[in-house]
Enzyme design. Structure first.
Site, PDB file in Angstrom:
ATOM      1  N   HIS A 335       0.845  -1.186   0.000  1.00 44.60           N
ATOM      2  CA  HIS A 335       0.000   0.000   0.000  1.00 44.60           C
ATOM      3  C   HIS A 335       0.881   1.236   0.000  1.00 44.60           C
ATOM      4  O   HIS A 335       1.995   1.217   0.539  1.00 44.60           O
ATOM      5  CB  HIS A 335      -0.936   0.012   1.219  1.00 44.60           C
ATOM      6  CG  HIS A 335      -2.011   1.032   1.124  1.00 44.60           C
ATOM      7  ND1 HIS A 335      -1.861   2.321   1.589  1.00 44.60           N
ATOM      8  CD2 HIS A 335      -3.270   0.963   0.593  1.00 44.60           C
ATOM      9  CE1 HIS A 335      -2.977   2.994   1.366  1.00 44.60           C
ATOM     10  NE2 HIS A 335      -3.840   2.197   0.767  1.00 44.60           N
ATOM     11  N   ASP A 394      -8.009  -4.918  -0.369  1.00 44.80           N
ATOM     12  CA  ASP A 394      -8.434  -5.686  -1.537  1.00 44.80           C
ATOM     13  C   ASP A 394      -8.134  -7.176  -1.392  1.00 44.80           C
ATOM     14  O   ASP A 394      -8.718  -8.001  -2.096  1.00 44.80           O
ATOM     15  CB  ASP A 394      -7.748  -5.159  -2.802  1.00 44.80           C
ATOM     16  CG  ASP A 394      -8.191  -3.749  -3.153  1.00 44.80           C
ATOM     17  OD1 ASP A 394      -9.411  -3.517  -3.151  1.00 44.80           O
ATOM     18  OD2 ASP A 394      -7.338  -2.893  -3.405  1.00 44.80           O
TER      19      ASP A 394
END
Length: 457
Positions: A335, A394
């Site tokens: 991320h 996700d």
């Protein structure tokens, strides 16, 4: 004869476009070293990958580091909506439904609603959620689209023509428009999907109206499923997923797009449509679908899902671009902000476990856990990174959607349904603060040249 002429013309056109493509490829290549020379912040990020500061917001706070003596130290991630920790928001529900609705209220109005305020807000949302029958027939059902994100974008732009005051950008009017679109977006997405199934796949057309008194999560499952049935846990897990995706700072691509377009003074429908277009991109909103496809590939090619050595070996093949889509990416890992953990992933993983237990999918859940455990270290070793690589939201969201029976075509649209809350809050914040039009600079690095008459070229 006519068909032969059309075929020949098509072939000529294809050749001409190919020639133009070659011209384009030669004329637009920029020397990558120039980005370093001029210290250009590619993607509005600095050399360490951190986003360049371009605005201020009170809507949400995304943290992945601690600042100690001027140094950024990796830390467990935290996310705040209007100052409220998302973990407290989710766990504070204590079994109550309407968690997503409370989150919408919090993002728009800066505080959690009282019981009376929530009751009033729900009444407003119930009144706004129904779609005009003519709109369903003339817009949603006509020209069905295999990509539901494009269908949603078209529907949002067409809502402009059904609005008696679409150009008014006063806060009062934009709030009304925002609430209408938040309420209607789930219906638009699901009706668009059913239209696609019917007209593109020759399946039975299913149109079921939402029920007053049900949460957005409950109505989604009611309208989506053939039998309209769902369990309490299924509705709660979807409610939490919508909460977690509702907002994530002003710098993510689709929200920043909303700020940029809003700053030009344009209407709400254009701004939201632009955000949907941004979210559609696989680098932004389509990641959970790639995670799910990757796991399907792993499950098809790894014989023993419990064998760490075998699973790890296949993950190395993916990183070496020898397996799955040959991109070299383990989707769902890493991320831009979070380092040790993504708080949304931590919460969703817990609910994924509960759902897997109810659905008898614990073997698959164990595989997800193993890949999460192995992949972070493997990615760091492969890319020679010193920054920790954690799973992002996700990683489990596609698995959750699959267990809920949500078709892949709706993975990213569900993200848009949720993010409508954040986009609306940021649009209102941009309008309330009356900022300048957003206009970053690009440095010209081409060569000036003399004009040459066409006969001498």
């Amino acid at each position: 004869m006519k068909d032969e002429v059309m075929t020949a013309n098509a072939e000529v056109l294809e050749e001409e476009i190919c020639c133009l493509e070659n011209e384009l490829m030669h004329s637009h290549r920029i020397n990558p070293n120039l980005y370093i020379e001029y210290d250009v912040k590619r993607g509005l990020r600095d050399s360490a990958g951190k986003g360049v500061l371009t605005g201020l917001t009170e809507i949400s706070d995304v943290n992945g580091y601690q600042l100690i003596n001027g140094r950024r130290i990796p830390a467990e991630g935290s996310l705040y909506f209007q100052g409220v920790n998302v973990q407290d928001l989710v766990y504070g529900l204590k079994g109550r439904k309407f968690g997503f609705e409370e989150t919408i209220y919090l993002l728009l109005f800066g505080k959690l609603p009282t019981k009376d305020q929530l009751r009033m807000f729900l009444d407003v949302m119930f009144d706004l959620q129904n779609l005009n029958g003519r709109f369903v027939r003339d817009v949603v059902m006509k020209a069905s689209n295999a990509n539901i994100m494009n269908a949603m974008q078209r529907c949002v732009l067409t809502l402009y023509t059904y609005d008696e005051n679409p150009e008014d950008v006063s806060v009062e009017n934009v709030l009304r428009q925002s609430l209408e679109m938040i309420a209607k977006m789930p219906i638009i997405a699901i009706y668009s999907y059913h239209s696609y199934r019917h007209f593109r796949k020759d399946e039975t057309l299913l149109i079921r109206n939402p029920k007053r008194g049900l949460s957005i999560a409950e109505n989604i499952l009611l309208m989506l499923r053939d039998d309209g049935q769902y369990t309490e846990l299924e509705a709660r897990v979807l409610d939490v997923a919508l909460m977690l995706h509702a907002e994530h700072g002003g710098g993510n691509n689709s929200t920043f797009t909303n700020h940029v377009v809003t700053s030009s003074g344009t209407d709400t429908y254009s701004a939201i449509s632009a955000s949907i277009g941004s979210l559609k991109g696989p680098k932004h909103g389509g990641a959970n679908l790639k995670v799910q496809e990757m796991f399907e590939d792993i499950m098809a090619n790894v014989k023993d899902w419990t064998n760490e050595e075998e699973v790890g070996s296949y993950l190395r093949k993916i990183l070496d671009k020898k397996a799955f889509d040959r991109s070299g990416l383990i989707y769902g890992m890493g991320h831009a902000v979070y380092t040790l953990s993504d708080p949304r992933e931590v919460i969703l993983k817990e609910y994924a476990r509960q759902l897997a237990e109810e659905k008898g999918e614990m073997e698959k859940f164990a595989l997800y856990e193993m890949v999460e455990r192995l992949a972070g270290t493997l990615v760091m070793e492969h890319r020679k990174l010193f920054k920790n690589v954690c799973a992002n939201v996700d990683f489990y969201s596609g698995f959750v959607y699959t267990m809920l029976g949500i078709p892949k075509e709706l993975f990213t649209p569900f993200f848009a349904i949720s993010r409508m809350a954040g986009w609306s809050a940021h649009r209102l914040e941009e309008l309330l603060n009356a900022g300048k039009i957003i206009r970053p600079a690009y440095k010209y690095v081409g060569q000036h040249q003399e004009f040459v008459d066409i006969n001498e070229r």
